[in-house]
Design an enzyme around this catalytic site. Structure first.
Site, PDB file in Angstrom:
ATOM      1  N   ARG A 245      25.525  32.688 -39.207  1.00 39.97           N
ATOM      2  CA  ARG A 245      25.891  33.396 -37.990  1.00 39.97           C
ATOM      3  C   ARG A 245      27.149  34.212 -38.267  1.00 39.97           C
ATOM      4  O   ARG A 245      28.043  33.772 -38.998  1.00 39.97           O
ATOM      5  CB  ARG A 245      26.157  32.409 -36.847  1.00 39.97           C
ATOM      6  N   GLU A 274      27.410  41.568 -33.382  1.00 44.35           N
ATOM      7  CA  GLU A 274      26.089  41.900 -33.897  1.00 44.35           C
ATOM      8  C   GLU A 274      25.253  42.512 -32.775  1.00 44.35           C
ATOM      9  O   GLU A 274      25.122  41.889 -31.720  1.00 44.35           O
ATOM     10  CB  GLU A 274      25.406  40.648 -34.429  1.00 44.35           C
ATOM     11  N   HIS A 293      20.523  41.301 -40.186  1.00 46.39           N
ATOM     12  CA  HIS A 293      19.825  40.090 -39.709  1.00 46.39           C
ATOM     13  C   HIS A 293      18.320  40.181 -39.983  1.00 46.39           C
ATOM     14  O   HIS A 293      17.491  40.046 -39.088  1.00 46.39           O
ATOM     15  CB  HIS A 293      20.084  39.869 -38.217  1.00 46.39           C
TER      16      HIS A 293
END
Length: 332
Positions: A245, A274, A293
């Site tokens: 993360r 993000e 991601h």
């Protein structure tokens, strides 16, 4: 016992309100796959009103899950499609007398491959070469024999340890639980046994780290687990790879560390914030490789999730322990 399983959102409420996993997944196809997985596991697909189990595909709305469980108190098991469930921790939903399981470990294979790819790319200066519109020789560094520290001892770490074995790396796994991480036992191929160490050992380990890989769950304790102090302890040639993360790393501290030459490169599949905003300095740094991601594919996510659901439905019927059970005390 019988396993009567509902899927949310229901077929009547199908919507593309967000992705249920770490890659874009067609919700209708995923629902159909999960229905088939429930049947293969010996369960019955039923409406919410008749369910004792629930597969929850609604992202980012813990309050809706709370309301759903309030309205259907017979539900005793909830399966999430994600490995990380940090958004649900603060809602208090895990304090209920319900068994919650997530997809932790399900997607480890592709994520570990991605971590290895980012590591090799950072060591070999691939990002700089790809950005340069001309001949750009870069002195490569080998992964062989490097000192690799992995933060996290779950499925990704297990798979990454396996992938690193042919490189003869000296591996340390930093994890919260004292038992050895899976895959760290000595084998004929790796005479040196990877160490499993507690989080308190991190300051002592960082100065002896060539590659730092983050592959742990996000909790209040692990937010900014790598900040200015930790980056300063790494040797200047070290590379940092994050496939967990974005909030595990203090982004401002990372920018400063790269600018000061405190570390040599970073490979990031996740960022904080993000998505990373346009114009952010990390986009322009040739030592940084960002993959937005995308460590695992939609097909892989859907397939592995359906396999997890099938096994857990079978486990529920047989009274066996479920896979990926969330510990309410830790939030993962």
């Amino acid at each position: 016992m019988e396993a009567r399983i509902a899927i949310a959102p229901s077929a009547e409420a199908r919507t593309s309100r967000g992705r249920p996993g770490p890659a874009d997944v067609d919700l209708d196809r995923l629902r159909l796959g999960i229905e088939e997985a429930v049947s293969r596991g010996g369960g019955a697909n039923v409406p919410l009103a008749d369910a004792d189990g629930l597969v929850w595909l609604v992202p980012g709305e813990p309050e809706l899950l709370v309301a759903t469980l309030d309205a259907h108190p017979r539900i005793g098991w909830v399966q999430f499609p994600w490995a990380g469930v940090e958004r649900f921790v603060s809602s208090g939903v895990f304090e209920r007398p319900v068994v919650f399981s997530c997809a932790k470990g399900s997607f480890a294979g592709q994520v570990a491959e991605h971590a290895l790819m980012l590591t090799l790319a950072c060591l070999r200066g691939l990002s700089r070469q790809a950005r340069t519109p001309g001949w750009c020789p870069v002195e490569p560094r080998s992964l062989h024999g490097r000192r690799v520290t992995i933060l996290g001892g779950g499925g990704i770490a297990t798979e990454l340890v396996r992938l690193l074995r042919p490189f003869g790396c000296r591996i340390r796994v930093i994890r919260r639980h004292p038992e050895k991480a899976e895959g760290t036992d000595e084998t004929p191929e790796t005479p040196e046994t990877p160490e499993t160490l507690p989080p308190s050992a991190l300051p002592a380990v960082l100065p002896e780290t060539d590659v730092l890989v983050l592959a742990l769950a996000l909790t209040p304790e692990t937010r900014h687990v790598v900040g200015a102090a930790q980056l300063a302890l790494l040797p200047p040639h070290a590379v940092v790879v994050n496939v967990a993360r974005g909030a595990h790393i203090d982004t401002g501290a990372l920018v400063e560390a790269l600018g000061a030459g405190t570390i040599s490169a970073a490979g990031l599949d996740v960022t904080d914030p993000e998505p990373l905003p346009d114009g952010h300095p990390l986009w322009a740094d040739p030592r940084v490789l960002i993959t937005s991601h995308s460590a695992d594919s939609a097909e892989y996510v859907a397939r592995m999730l359906c396999e997890r659901v099938e096994r857990n439905v079978g486990n529920l019927r047989a009274g066996r322990p479920l896979e990926g059970v969330i510990d309410p005390a830790t939030g993962y």
